[in-house]
Write an enzyme that holds these catalytic residues in place. Structure first.
Site, short mmCIF file in Angstrom:
data_model
loop_
_atom_site.label_atom_id
_atom_site.label_comp_id
_atom_site.label_asym_id
_atom_site.label_seq_id
_atom_site.Cartn_x
_atom_site.Cartn_y
_atom_site.Cartn_z
N ARG A 66 0.85 -1.20 0.00
CA ARG A 66 0.00 0.00 0.00
C ARG A 66 0.88 1.25 0.00
O ARG A 66 1.36 1.68 1.06
CB ARG A 66 -0.89 0.00 1.23
CG ARG A 66 -1.72 1.23 1.46
CD ARG A 66 -2.80 1.42 0.44
NE ARG A 66 -3.80 0.38 0.57
CZ ARG A 66 -4.72 0.16 -0.36
NH1 ARG A 66 -4.73 0.88 -1.48
NH2 ARG A 66 -5.61 -0.80 -0.21
N ARG A 89 1.02 -6.32 -9.73
CA ARG A 89 1.51 -5.77 -8.45
C ARG A 89 1.62 -6.84 -7.38
O ARG A 89 2.13 -6.55 -6.29
CB ARG A 89 0.61 -4.63 -7.97
CG ARG A 89 -0.82 -5.01 -7.67
CD ARG A 89 -1.61 -3.84 -7.15
NE ARG A 89 -2.99 -4.21 -6.85
CZ ARG A 89 -3.81 -3.47 -6.11
NH1 ARG A 89 -3.39 -2.33 -5.58
NH2 ARG A 89 -5.06 -3.85 -5.89
N HIS A 167 0.17 3.74 -10.30
CA HIS A 167 -0.72 4.18 -9.22
C HIS A 167 0.09 4.91 -8.14
O HIS A 167 0.11 4.55 -6.97
CB HIS A 167 -1.41 2.95 -8.65
CG HIS A 167 -2.64 3.22 -7.82
ND1 HIS A 167 -2.62 4.02 -6.72
CD2 HIS A 167 -3.90 2.80 -7.96
CE1 HIS A 167 -3.84 4.05 -6.20
NE2 HIS A 167 -4.64 3.32 -6.94
N ASP A 212 -12.12 10.48 -6.25
CA ASP A 212 -11.75 9.27 -6.98
C ASP A 212 -12.21 9.47 -8.43
O ASP A 212 -13.32 9.07 -8.80
CB ASP A 212 -12.43 8.05 -6.35
CG ASP A 212 -11.84 6.74 -6.84
OD1 ASP A 212 -12.17 5.70 -6.28
OD2 ASP A 212 -11.06 6.78 -7.81
N GLU A 271 -2.26 9.37 -10.87
CA GLU A 271 -1.83 8.16 -11.56
C GLU A 271 -1.84 8.34 -13.08
O GLU A 271 -2.90 8.54 -13.67
CB GLU A 271 -2.77 7.02 -11.16
CG GLU A 271 -3.00 6.91 -9.65
CD GLU A 271 -4.23 6.11 -9.29
OE1 GLU A 271 -4.86 6.40 -8.25
OE2 GLU A 271 -4.60 5.20 -10.08
#
Ligand code: TA6
Length: 314
Positions: A66, A89, A167, A212, A271
């Site tokens: 994270r 990832r 990201h 978002d 991102e």
């Protein structure tokens, strides 16, 4: 750089996971975990950390790390049948000892090449053969560059399509004091409203709640201004038309086990991405997506810093 320390070294990271540390002569550095091909640290010549990594992240596969720069491939978010943000990832990458020549002069920069190829098991989840090469490089000025080269190596003649994102979690002093420049008046898909399409207002983006959004067909340069730290991050991107801006704010922060309740105050994800139009590759074809991050000191008091100058500047 002291002669005994190599520019690029392999080291043991958290939980014994292998990582590569890249040192740049003037003092900046970067760290990349083979787990996820995941950049987890980018420091300037003063040793200041520029990326955010949660204090709650586990560094325990198959859970993604994270923070830092997770690679979203071959699927962004839940835009498809795979797990959120795809599987790149949470795979173990290898050091690419024989990368194909690089067009640009990045060979002059301290760098490492990593590669991810699917196993038989992986092919059951995503039935395609590919080579994903990632070069992580540090420039003389401490700029961080990530170049992804994804090649379709299917032998059955089949094309494949994917969406992609770097990201990136930027470390910021106080999210309520941060502005993002370069996305004004653009269309975006709001992830909080079933990806309904809206048009952004004309001013810089500021933060006073959860955000978002997937901005579509953005300029190749975006600036993130952290007034308190008098620092501007300049994000340059190539082959990545879209940009996602994300901050979970307090409620989502509390809902994430690998994220501290107050950590939303000190991070912002911007991102570089290819989402709206998935990339399709025929066998033998290769896609390239490049991200370049710079952290420039900015003295932003009483309007001295002209963000447009940052965005139009060289
Ligand atoms: O990039 C923004 C986003 O897609 C958000 O919707 C949020 O889910 C975030 O990524 C984190 O996703 P993750 O799968 O890492 O928890």
């Amino acid at each position: 750089m002291s002669s005994e320390r190599a520019a690029v070294e392999l080291a043991k990271g958290v939980n014994g996971l292998e990582k590569i540390i890249i040192h740049e002569t003037r003092g900046s550095s970067a760290e990349v975990y083979l787990y996820g091909g995941h950049v987890t640290s980018w420091k300037n010549e003063h040793g200041e950390e520029l990326l955010f990594v949660s204090s709650k992240t586990l560094f325990k596969p198959p859970k993604p790390i994270r923070g830092g720069i997770p690679l979203c491939f071959p699927q962004f978010s839940n835009l498809g049948p795979l797990e959120s943000h795809g599987f790149a990832r949470n795979k173990f990458w290898s050091i690419d000892t024989d990368p194909p020549a690089f067009p640009t002069n990045s060979s002059s920069k301290e760098h490492i090449d990593l590669i991810l190829k699917p196993s038989e098991e992986d092919m059951k989840i995503w039935p395609h053969s590919y080579e994903f090469r990632l070069r992580v490089a540090l420039g003389p000025g401490g700029d961080l560059m990530l170049t992804s080269r994804i090649r379709n190596t299917n032998s059955d003649g089949k094309p494949f399509s994917f969406t992609f994102a770097y990201h990136t979690y930027f470390s910021v002093s106080d999210i309520s004091e941060v502005r993002v420049e370069g996305l004004e008046t653009l269309d975006y898909l709001d992830n909080q409203k079933n990806r309904e399409r809206f048009t952004e207002q004309g001013d810089a983006i500021t933060f006073e709640g959860e955000v978002d959004k997937i901005y579509l067909s953005t300029p190749t340069k975006i600036a993130i201004l952290d007034h308190e730290r008098k620092r501007t991050f300049v994000l340059r991107k190539d082959g990545l038309p879209d940009a996602v801006v994300w901050n979970p704010w307090d409620k989502k922060a509390k809902a994430m086990a690998d994220f501290g309740d107050d950590e939303y105050k000190h991070m912002l994800c911007v991102e570089a991405a290819a989402i709206e139009k998935p990339i399709t590759l025929k066998p033998g074809e290769e896609w390239r997506g490049r991200l370049e991050l710079s952290a420039v000191p900015s003295s932003y008091c009483s309007g001295q810093l002209d963000p447009q100058r940052v965005l139009q500047g060289s």
